[in-house]
Design a protein around this motif. Structure first.
Motif, PDB file in Angstrom:
ATOM      1  N   GLY A 150       0.900  -1.273  -0.190  1.00 53.06           N
ATOM      2  CA  GLY A 150       0.238   0.198   0.214  1.00 53.06           C
ATOM      3  C   GLY A 150       0.379   1.062  -0.170  1.00 53.06           C
ATOM      4  O   GLY A 150       0.426   2.048  -0.598  1.00 53.06           O
ATOM      5  N   ALA A 151       1.589   1.229   0.902  1.00 53.11           N
ATOM      6  CA  ALA A 151       2.584   2.453   0.638  1.00 53.11           C
ATOM      7  C   ALA A 151       4.043   2.572  -0.223  1.00 53.11           C
ATOM      8  O   ALA A 151       3.570   4.259  -0.919  1.00 53.11           O
ATOM      9  CB  ALA A 151       4.061   2.264   1.814  1.00 53.11           C
ATOM     10  N   LEU A 152       3.730   1.538  -1.499  1.00 58.12           N
ATOM     11  CA  LEU A 152       4.730   1.255  -2.351  1.00 58.12           C
ATOM     12  C   LEU A 152       3.546   1.879  -3.568  1.00 58.12           C
ATOM     13  O   LEU A 152       3.879   3.164  -4.547  1.00 58.12           O
ATOM     14  CB  LEU A 152       5.003   0.318  -3.156  1.00 58.12           C
ATOM     15  N   LEU A 153       2.375   2.188  -3.197  1.00 61.69           N
ATOM     16  CA  LEU A 153       1.204   2.271  -4.594  1.00 61.69           C
ATOM     17  C   LEU A 153       0.979   3.842  -4.170  1.00 61.69           C
ATOM     18  O   LEU A 153       1.021   4.256  -5.067  1.00 61.69           O
ATOM     19  CB  LEU A 153       0.332   1.270  -4.443  1.00 61.69           C
ATOM     20  N   GLY A 154       1.204   4.007  -2.866  1.00 62.08           N
ATOM     21  CA  GLY A 154       1.170   5.454  -2.931  1.00 62.08           C
ATOM     22  C   GLY A 154       2.790   6.813  -3.539  1.00 62.08           C
ATOM     23  O   GLY A 154       1.829   6.974  -3.842  1.00 62.08           O
ATOM     24  N   LEU A 155       3.626   5.904  -2.923  1.00 62.31           N
ATOM     25  CA  LEU A 155       4.489   6.526  -4.041  1.00 62.31           C
ATOM     26  C   LEU A 155       4.170   6.199  -5.836  1.00 62.31           C
ATOM     27  O   LEU A 155       4.365   7.667  -6.522  1.00 62.31           O
ATOM     28  CB  LEU A 155       5.837   5.937  -4.099  1.00 62.31           C
ATOM     29  N   CYS A 156       3.639   4.784  -6.275  1.00 65.45           N
ATOM     30  CA  CYS A 156       3.665   5.528  -7.500  1.00 65.45           C
ATOM     31  C   CYS A 156       2.558   5.835  -7.729  1.00 65.45           C
ATOM     32  O   CYS A 156       2.602   6.475  -9.103  1.00 65.45           O
ATOM     33  CB  CYS A 156       3.398   3.229  -7.892  1.00 65.45           C
ATOM     34  N   ALA A 157       1.385   5.826  -7.456  1.00 67.52           N
ATOM     35  CA  ALA A 157       0.294   5.952  -7.869  1.00 67.52           C
ATOM     36  C   ALA A 157       0.434   8.040  -7.825  1.00 67.52           C
ATOM     37  O   ALA A 157       0.087   8.748  -8.225  1.00 67.52           O
ATOM     38  CB  ALA A 157      -0.871   6.211  -6.663  1.00 67.52           C
ATOM     39  N   GLY A 158       1.057   9.091  -6.487  1.00 70.87           N
ATOM     40  CA  GLY A 158       1.496  10.282  -6.987  1.00 70.87           C
ATOM     41  C   GLY A 158       1.632  10.104  -8.077  1.00 70.87           C
ATOM     42  O   GLY A 158       1.181  11.929  -8.276  1.00 70.87           O
ATOM     43  N   VAL A 159       2.863   9.890  -8.307  1.00 67.09           N
ATOM     44  CA  VAL A 159       3.689  10.375  -9.201  1.00 67.09           C
ATOM     45  C   VAL A 159       2.818  10.227 -11.205  1.00 67.09           C
ATOM     46  O   VAL A 159       2.233  10.819 -11.741  1.00 67.09           O
ATOM     47  CB  VAL A 159       4.950   9.876 -10.422  1.00 67.09           C
ATOM     48  N   LEU A 160       2.353   9.041 -11.155  1.00 68.75           N
ATOM     49  CA  LEU A 160       1.015   8.377 -11.789  1.00 68.75           C
ATOM     50  C   LEU A 160       0.194   9.603 -12.062  1.00 68.75           C
ATOM     51  O   LEU A 160      -0.618  10.478 -13.644  1.00 68.75           O
ATOM     52  CB  LEU A 160       0.797   7.065 -12.145  1.00 68.75           C
ATOM     53  N   TRP A 161      -0.717   9.910 -10.211  1.00 61.20           N
ATOM     54  CA  TRP A 161      -1.772  10.863 -11.232  1.00 61.20           C
ATOM     55  C   TRP A 161      -1.461  11.875 -11.327  1.00 61.20           C
ATOM     56  O   TRP A 161      -2.288  12.825 -12.405  1.00 61.20           O
ATOM     57  CB  TRP A 161      -3.028  10.673 -10.086  1.00 61.20           C
ATOM     58  N   THR A 162      -0.799  12.359 -11.215  1.00 61.75           N
ATOM     59  CA  THR A 162       0.086  14.014 -11.842  1.00 61.75           C
ATOM     60  C   THR A 162       0.271  14.599 -13.405  1.00 61.75           C
ATOM     61  O   THR A 162       0.226  14.668 -13.876  1.00 61.75           O
ATOM     62  CB  THR A 162       0.820  14.117 -10.217  1.00 61.75           C
ATOM     63  N   ALA A 163       1.079  13.363 -13.725  1.00 64.71           N
ATOM     64  CA  ALA A 163       1.707  13.198 -15.104  1.00 64.71           C
ATOM     65  C   ALA A 163      -0.335  12.936 -15.896  1.00 64.71           C
ATOM     66  O   ALA A 163      -0.271  13.596 -16.872  1.00 64.71           O
ATOM     67  CB  ALA A 163       2.474  11.154 -15.548  1.00 64.71           C
ATOM     68  N   GLN A 164      -0.539  12.176 -15.669  1.00 63.70           N
ATOM     69  CA  GLN A 164      -1.979  12.097 -15.889  1.00 63.70           C
ATOM     70  C   GLN A 164      -3.330  13.439 -15.725  1.00 63.70           C
ATOM     71  O   GLN A 164      -3.972  13.922 -17.400  1.00 63.70           O
ATOM     72  CB  GLN A 164      -3.041  11.088 -14.648  1.00 63.70           C
ATOM     73  N   GLY A 165      -3.122  14.180 -14.805  1.00 67.07           N
ATOM     74  CA  GLY A 165      -3.542  15.405 -14.952  1.00 67.07           C
ATOM     75  C   GLY A 165      -3.023  16.385 -15.733  1.00 67.07           C
ATOM     76  O   GLY A 165      -3.423  17.329 -16.363  1.00 67.07           O
ATOM     77  N   THR A 166      -1.619  16.801 -15.599  1.00 66.91           N
ATOM     78  CA  THR A 166      -1.322  17.160 -17.014  1.00 66.91           C
ATOM     79  C   THR A 166      -1.631  17.090 -17.978  1.00 66.91           C
ATOM     80  O   THR A 166      -2.152  18.303 -18.894  1.00 66.91           O
ATOM     81  CB  THR A 166       0.883  17.000 -16.474  1.00 66.91           C
ATOM     82  N   ILE A 167      -1.320  16.231 -18.940  1.00 64.53           N
ATOM     83  CA  ILE A 167      -1.730  15.650 -19.906  1.00 64.53           C
ATOM     84  C   ILE A 167      -3.524  16.044 -19.828  1.00 64.53           C
ATOM     85  O   ILE A 167      -4.139  17.295 -21.310  1.00 64.53           O
ATOM     86  CB  ILE A 167      -2.340  14.096 -19.861  1.00 64.53           C
ATOM     87  N   MET A 168      -4.577  16.083 -19.400  1.00 62.13           N
ATOM     88  CA  MET A 168      -5.549  16.184 -19.146  1.00 62.13           C
ATOM     89  C   MET A 168      -5.966  17.125 -19.280  1.00 62.13           C
ATOM     90  O   MET A 168      -7.190  18.171 -19.670  1.00 62.13           O
ATOM     91  CB  MET A 168      -6.561  15.224 -18.166  1.00 62.13           C
ATOM     92  N   MET A 169      -5.103  18.572 -18.015  1.00 59.85           N
ATOM     93  CA  MET A 169      -5.605  19.891 -18.122  1.00 59.85           C
ATOM     94  C   MET A 169      -4.665  20.756 -19.085  1.00 59.85           C
ATOM     95  O   MET A 169      -5.671  21.707 -19.643  1.00 59.85           O
ATOM     96  CB  MET A 169      -5.043  19.918 -16.650  1.00 59.85           C
ATOM     97  N   SER A 170      -3.695  20.244 -19.571  1.00 56.55           N
ATOM     98  CA  SER A 170      -2.517  21.289 -20.695  1.00 56.55           C
ATOM     99  C   SER A 170      -2.878  20.803 -22.053  1.00 56.55           C
ATOM    100  O   SER A 170      -2.718  21.853 -22.651  1.00 56.55           O
ATOM    101  CB  SER A 170      -1.826  21.251 -19.401  1.00 56.55           C
ATOM    102  N   TYR A 171      -2.901  19.003 -22.386  1.00 56.22           N
ATOM    103  CA  TYR A 171      -2.906  19.392 -23.617  1.00 56.22           C
ATOM    104  C   TYR A 171      -4.566  20.002 -24.751  1.00 56.22           C
ATOM    105  O   TYR A 171      -4.148  20.241 -25.890  1.00 56.22           O
ATOM    106  CB  TYR A 171      -2.800  17.921 -24.068  1.00 56.22           C
ATOM    107  N   PRO A 172      -5.486  19.599 -24.139  1.00 59.82           N
ATOM    108  CA  PRO A 172      -6.229  19.851 -24.860  1.00 59.82           C
ATOM    109  C   PRO A 172      -6.595  21.724 -25.234  1.00 59.82           C
ATOM    110  O   PRO A 172      -5.976  22.784 -24.029  1.00 59.82           O
ATOM    111  CB  PRO A 172      -7.492  19.645 -24.295  1.00 59.82           C
TER     112      PRO A 172
END
Length: 508
Positions: A150-172
């Protein structure tokens, strides 16, 4: 009066003086697409697509989220991560969101420095390990491995969702951000829908106990495929929109410049702090919905059906809200106000209905004594009312998330700034989730968790109202996105800056 000059960095990172009008032309002006495979178009009907376009890249990141967090949501939606006792999953979720909260605050800087491709690849790894830990727990009772994963997933999910948010908000482009968010949410939640079919099919005859091993194996395989898929995305500096414009990004970011940018995101836009309570509230309702309403009161197969319907309802909500937020006949500032009023009304209508149901339920101690096979089954007469309530909770979740992403995207078109805002969003979201999972972990009374969830959601909307009503304009001015340091301004320039002769460059 001549435009104010700003320092600009060319392809060789030598500063050159250019005006704000030049910046606008370079950052947003149309350019011919390079002769490279990722820019070679293909047509579907009247629409042209190319690999390094916002639509295709959004599709790719949506598929990654379909296979990783989408499947994770399907697993969590069963309540207790598919286990009968939610205690171990509560501990793992507390560890997950505690780490997530810390990492996410800095993950915008990580995404800007490493690029979205590497960031997403790192992010996808933790999901399959987490599912594997629950499979291991079913056979060995190894709590430590589940909490670590769970702690490892917190690290991984933290960076994944920020990259996803960057794409979704700044690309279109500005006029399409609602639809892009909607498309992402549809594909992402289809992951949870398909994922929910796995436990439903595996447990259709199972009205008691833990989900089967095959359920966990299916999740592990799909999540691993998602982690691999993230390696074929392209970074933001390669993306070209339909009109030939590029995404505003740092060209040569350093760790120092990124952490400075993190501070500047707040210091230059202090009003963004008013959105923080809304960020905090955006995942707290999962604890009540999944581990109390669904897990405590329904048997295994009824939970599986509820889980499927919940994520289908999310898709419905995302379609309606995403397209409504892009209605061109209504000014964007007015759309923001109308969406806020609608979200506020839904908070009291849906959660008010939830109160009408919850007030008559057994408390934690008594509900825990009811054997799984004696809990509500889909054949029971009293199944339909809470089933529809659970579906409306799914609609509410998608409306809340879609509106937040759209609000952030309406406040900026800068890839760097949206990455930082996405980091703040996911960090505070995870802090809220960690607190509420912990409340469940220490066996806080069900009615207390319900009341706290409803109260925080309603209160956070009141605090966010001034930003939504006063800061969201009909369009985002380029100067607003270029208020960061000189180093940031320079890096939005197109490769044309490299044509400036060496002897005419001015050092700053």
């Amino acid at each position: 009066m001549a435009d104010a000059k700003e320092p600009v960095v060319d392809a060789d990172t030598h500063p050159v003086h250019r005006s704000h009008s030049d910046l606008a032309a370079s950052a947003h002006g149309a350019e011919a697409r390079p002769d490279h495979w990722m820019y070679r178009g293909f047509r579907i009907g009247k629409k042209e697509f190319w690999y390094a376009s916002p639509k295709i890249q959004l599709l790719m990141v949506a598929l990654v989220c379909f296979l990783c967090p989408g499947m994770y949501n399907a697993l969590q939606g069963l309540g207790g991560g598919g286990q009968v006792d939610s205690t171990v999953q509560d501990h793992a979720s507390t560890a997950l969101y505690s780490v997530f909260a810390v990492v996410a605050f800095f993950s915008g800087s990580i995404a800007n420095k490493l690029g979205v491709k590497i960031t997403l690849a790192i992010g996808g790894i933790g999901y399959c390990i987490y599912s594997a830990s629950l499979l291991c727990y079913s056979h060995t009772g190894n709590v430590g491995f589940v909490v670590f994963s769970g702690a490892l997933l917190g690290l991984c999910a933290g960076v994944l969702w920020t990259a996803q948010g960057t794409i979704m908000m700044s690309y279109p482009p500005e006029e399409s951000k609602g639809r892009y968010i909607s498309w992402f949410w549809i594909i992402f939640n289809f992951g949870a829908v398909i994922g929910s079919l796995i436990p439903l099919g595996q447990n259709v005859s199972n009205n008691t106990g833990t989900v089967t091993d095959g359920t966990y194996v299916g999740f592990i395989v799909l999540m691993f495929v998602g982690a691999c898929l993230s390696t074929v995305l392209v970074n933001g500096d390669k993306v070209i929109r339909d009109d030939g414009s590029k995404v505003i990004l740092m060209k040569n970011p350093t760790w120092q410049s990124e952490f400075v940018g993190l501070w500047e995101c707040i210091s230059l836009s202090p009003w963004v702090v008013a959105l923080f309570p809304m960020f905090f509230a955006s995942n707290i309702f999962y604890t009540y919905q999944q581990n109390i309403l669904n897990l405590a009161y329904f048997n295994t197969r009824a939970r599986s059906l509820n889980n499927l319907l919940y994520w289908l309802a999310q898709i419905f909500g995302a379609v309606i809200v995403g397209y409504a937020l892009d209605i061109s006949a209504i000014r964007r500032s007015m759309r923001a106000k109308l969406s806020f009023v609608s979200l506020f009304a839904l908070t009291f209508i849906i959660w008010g209905g939830g109160y009408a149901w919850q007030k008559d339920r057994l408390n934690r101690a008594d509900a825990g004594k009811v054997p799984d096979e004696q809990r509500i089954d889909w054949r029971d007469r009293d199944f339909l009312a809470p089933m529809f309530l659970y579906m409306f909770y799914g609609v509410y979740d998608s409306v809340w998330q879609t509106c937040i992403y759209w609000y952030m995207g309406a406040l900026s078109n800068s890839g760097r700034k949206t990455a930082n805002m996405a980091g703040f969003y996911k960090g505070l979201q995870s802090a809220g989730a960690a607190i509420f999972w912990r409340l469940d972990g220490i066996h806080t009374e069900y009615d207390t968790i319900f009341a706290a969830t409803w109260g925080v959601c309603a209160g956070s909307l009141l605090i966010a109202a001034p930003v939504i009503f006063m800061r969201i304009k009909d369009t985002t001015e380029l100067d607003e996105d270029l208020k960061f340091s000189d180093e940031t301004v320079g890096d939005v320039i197109s490769p044309a800056a490299a044509a400036v002769p060496e002897e005419k460059r001015t050092e700053v």
